[in-house]
Scaffold this motif. Structure first.
Motif, PDB file in Angstrom:
ATOM      1  N   LEU A  34       0.642  -1.377  -0.053  1.00 59.35           N
ATOM      2  CA  LEU A  34      -0.040   0.080  -0.109  1.00 59.35           C
ATOM      3  C   LEU A  34       0.792   1.193   0.028  1.00 59.35           C
ATOM      4  CD1 LEU A  34      -2.902  -0.917   2.502  1.00 59.35           C
ATOM      5  CD2 LEU A  34      -2.813  -0.977   0.038  1.00 59.35           C
ATOM      6  N   CYS A  70       1.597   0.330  -4.512  1.00 56.43           N
ATOM      7  CA  CYS A  70       0.781   1.590  -4.678  1.00 56.43           C
ATOM      8  C   CYS A  70       1.969   2.767  -4.086  1.00 56.43           C
ATOM      9  CB  CYS A  70      -0.367   1.369  -3.650  1.00 56.43           C
ATOM     10  SG  CYS A  70      -1.850   0.424  -3.946  1.00 56.43           S
ATOM     11  N   VAL A 113      -3.593   3.271  -7.953  1.00 58.59           N
ATOM     12  CA  VAL A 113      -4.705   2.461  -7.369  1.00 58.59           C
ATOM     13  C   VAL A 113      -4.692   1.328  -8.364  1.00 58.59           C
ATOM     14  CG1 VAL A 113      -7.418   2.638  -7.064  1.00 58.59           C
ATOM     15  CG2 VAL A 113      -6.096   4.550  -6.996  1.00 58.59           C
ATOM     16  N   SER A 122      -5.413   1.257  -2.733  1.00 62.43           N
ATOM     17  CA  SER A 122      -4.649   2.432  -2.747  1.00 62.43           C
ATOM     18  C   SER A 122      -4.043   2.809  -1.380  1.00 62.43           C
ATOM     19  CB  SER A 122      -5.428   3.724  -3.296  1.00 62.43           C
ATOM     20  OG  SER A 122      -6.463   3.978  -2.373  1.00 62.43           O
ATOM     21  N   HIS A 123      -3.176   3.848  -1.461  1.00 66.21           N
ATOM     22  CA  HIS A 123      -2.553   4.318  -0.304  1.00 66.21           C
ATOM     23  C   HIS A 123      -3.473   4.789   0.859  1.00 66.21           C
ATOM     24  CE1 HIS A 123       0.569   5.554   2.703  1.00 66.21           C
ATOM     25  NE2 HIS A 123       0.274   6.775   2.418  1.00 66.21           N
ATOM     26  N   ALA A 124      -4.310   5.697   0.256  1.00 61.80           N
ATOM     27  CA  ALA A 124      -5.123   6.562   1.186  1.00 61.80           C
ATOM     28  C   ALA A 124      -6.823   6.334   0.905  1.00 61.80           C
ATOM     29  CB  ALA A 124      -4.900   7.951   1.215  1.00 61.80           C
ATOM     30  N   GLY A 125      -7.144   6.055  -0.330  1.00 60.56           N
ATOM     31  CA  GLY A 125      -8.564   5.883  -0.994  1.00 60.56           C
ATOM     32  C   GLY A 125      -8.764   6.839  -1.997  1.00 60.56           C
ATOM     33  N   PRO A 163      -6.003  10.057  -3.644  1.00 60.44           N
ATOM     34  CA  PRO A 163      -5.500   8.644  -3.123  1.00 60.44           C
ATOM     35  C   PRO A 163      -4.344   8.402  -2.648  1.00 60.44           C
ATOM     36  CG  PRO A 163      -6.066   8.551  -5.760  1.00 60.44           C
ATOM     37  CD  PRO A 163      -6.008   9.962  -5.246  1.00 60.44           C
ATOM     38  N   GLN A 183     -12.864  -0.506  -0.470  1.00 64.15           N
ATOM     39  CA  GLN A 183     -11.592  -0.112  -0.786  1.00 64.15           C
ATOM     40  C   GLN A 183     -10.538  -0.626   0.415  1.00 64.15           C
ATOM     41  OE1 GLN A 183     -10.824   3.760  -2.261  1.00 64.15           O
ATOM     42  NE2 GLN A 183     -12.836   4.257  -2.720  1.00 64.15           N
ATOM     43  N   VAL A 185      -6.998   0.480   2.246  1.00 60.70           N
ATOM     44  CA  VAL A 185      -6.092   1.347   2.261  1.00 60.70           C
ATOM     45  C   VAL A 185      -5.179   1.507   3.656  1.00 60.70           C
ATOM     46  CG1 VAL A 185      -7.734   3.071   1.414  1.00 60.70           C
ATOM     47  CG2 VAL A 185      -7.564   2.849   3.874  1.00 60.70           C
ATOM     48  N   HIS A 187      -2.140   4.478   5.032  1.00 63.21           N
ATOM     49  CA  HIS A 187      -1.811   5.832   5.292  1.00 63.21           C
ATOM     50  C   HIS A 187      -2.431   6.479   6.686  1.00 63.21           C
ATOM     51  CE1 HIS A 187      -1.505  10.106   4.364  1.00 63.21           C
ATOM     52  NE2 HIS A 187      -2.934  10.424   4.196  1.00 63.21           N
ATOM     53  N   SER A 201      -9.254  -0.065   6.606  1.00 63.10           N
ATOM     54  CA  SER A 201      -7.769   0.370   6.991  1.00 63.10           C
ATOM     55  C   SER A 201      -6.845  -0.482   7.770  1.00 63.10           C
ATOM     56  CB  SER A 201      -8.129   1.773   7.966  1.00 63.10           C
ATOM     57  OG  SER A 201      -9.043   2.692   7.148  1.00 63.10           O
TER      58      SER A 201
END
Length: 233
Positions: A34, A70, A113, A122-125, A163, A183, A185, A187, A201
């Motif tokens: 991620l 990602c 993504v 993805s890293h953060a969404g 993202p 999703q 994620v 981050h 998360s």
């Protein structure tokens, strides 16, 4: 249907890749990393640790040649010369060289993504706001949207709703087509897996500023169809 082993934010902890290699390969079909390989509290002068982490990532990328990666905000901050918290001026060249080497190894496997079935990684969404403003209201096809996002650079992505920066765990962001897509994620650090509003998360290896673990330091396997997850062991 795919079982996905997820490696969240590494932040200069190369042993996370060792931990991933201990997971029984029969338990998963794919691996997704991620992002945020670099930077951590008080580590800006530890150039050997930066190099060790990036070299370990490169080896893992070669050994697991179907793994998907990602970009994280910390990774691209060096490529884009965009200073932020944790940015190490001393390690700048080391990170640029290490991430560039990863890009050469990974090629199309390194994106902002990734999609597996109806699960987005993805890293953060990927937020609804970012997608509509950046891709336009007329673009409906998910593959076209992801292709556009994955071609974007600093100008489009260095913003709170993107993202690599979004924090749906803390701010009110509707996630992109949350009635269809799940999703996964990193981050935003969490103590345990947080499954809320269609977002899982898993940033579980981050620490407090004194170095004490914040999360449970466990890896998880996510089912891309059923949306269930389990400890990787």
């Amino acid at each position: 249907m795919s079982k996905v082993l997820v490696i969240p934010d590494v932040h200069l902890k190369p042993w996370i890749f060792d931990k991933a290699e201990e997971v029984d390969k029969q338990r998963y079909d794919d691996i997704v990393i991620l992002g945020d390989l670099v930077d951590d509290w008080g580590k800006s002068n530890e150039l050997d640790l930066y190099k060790e982490t990036l070299d370990r990532a490169a080896k893992f990328a070669k050994d697991y040649d179907r793994s998907l990666w990602c970009y994280g905000n910390h990774d691209v901050s060096y490529l884009w010369d965009a200073m932020e918290s944790g940015y190490s001026i001393q390690a700048r060249i080391t990170v640029i060289e290490g991430v560039t080497k990863l890009e050469r190894i990974l090629e199309e496997r390194y994106k902002f993504v990734h999609r597996i079935d109806d699960t987005l990684f993805s890293h953060a969404g990927l937020t609804e706001t970012f997608t509509l403003h950046s891709c336009g209201y007329h673009v409906k096809d998910i593959d076209e949207i992801l292709a556009r996002v994955n071609r974007m650079g600093k100008q489009e992505l260095w913003k709170n709703s993107s993202p690599i920066w979004a924090r749906p765990q803390q701010d009110f962001y509707r996630m992109f087509r949350d009635d269809v897509f799940y999703q996964v994620v990193g981050h935003t650090l969490v103590e345990e897996p947080l499954d809320s509003c269609g977002v899982l998360s898993l940033d579980l290896f981050s620490t407090h500023s004194n170095g004490d673990p914040y999360g449970n330091q466990k890896l998880y396997i996510v089912d891309s169809v059923s949306r269930k997850y389990e400890e990787a062991g």
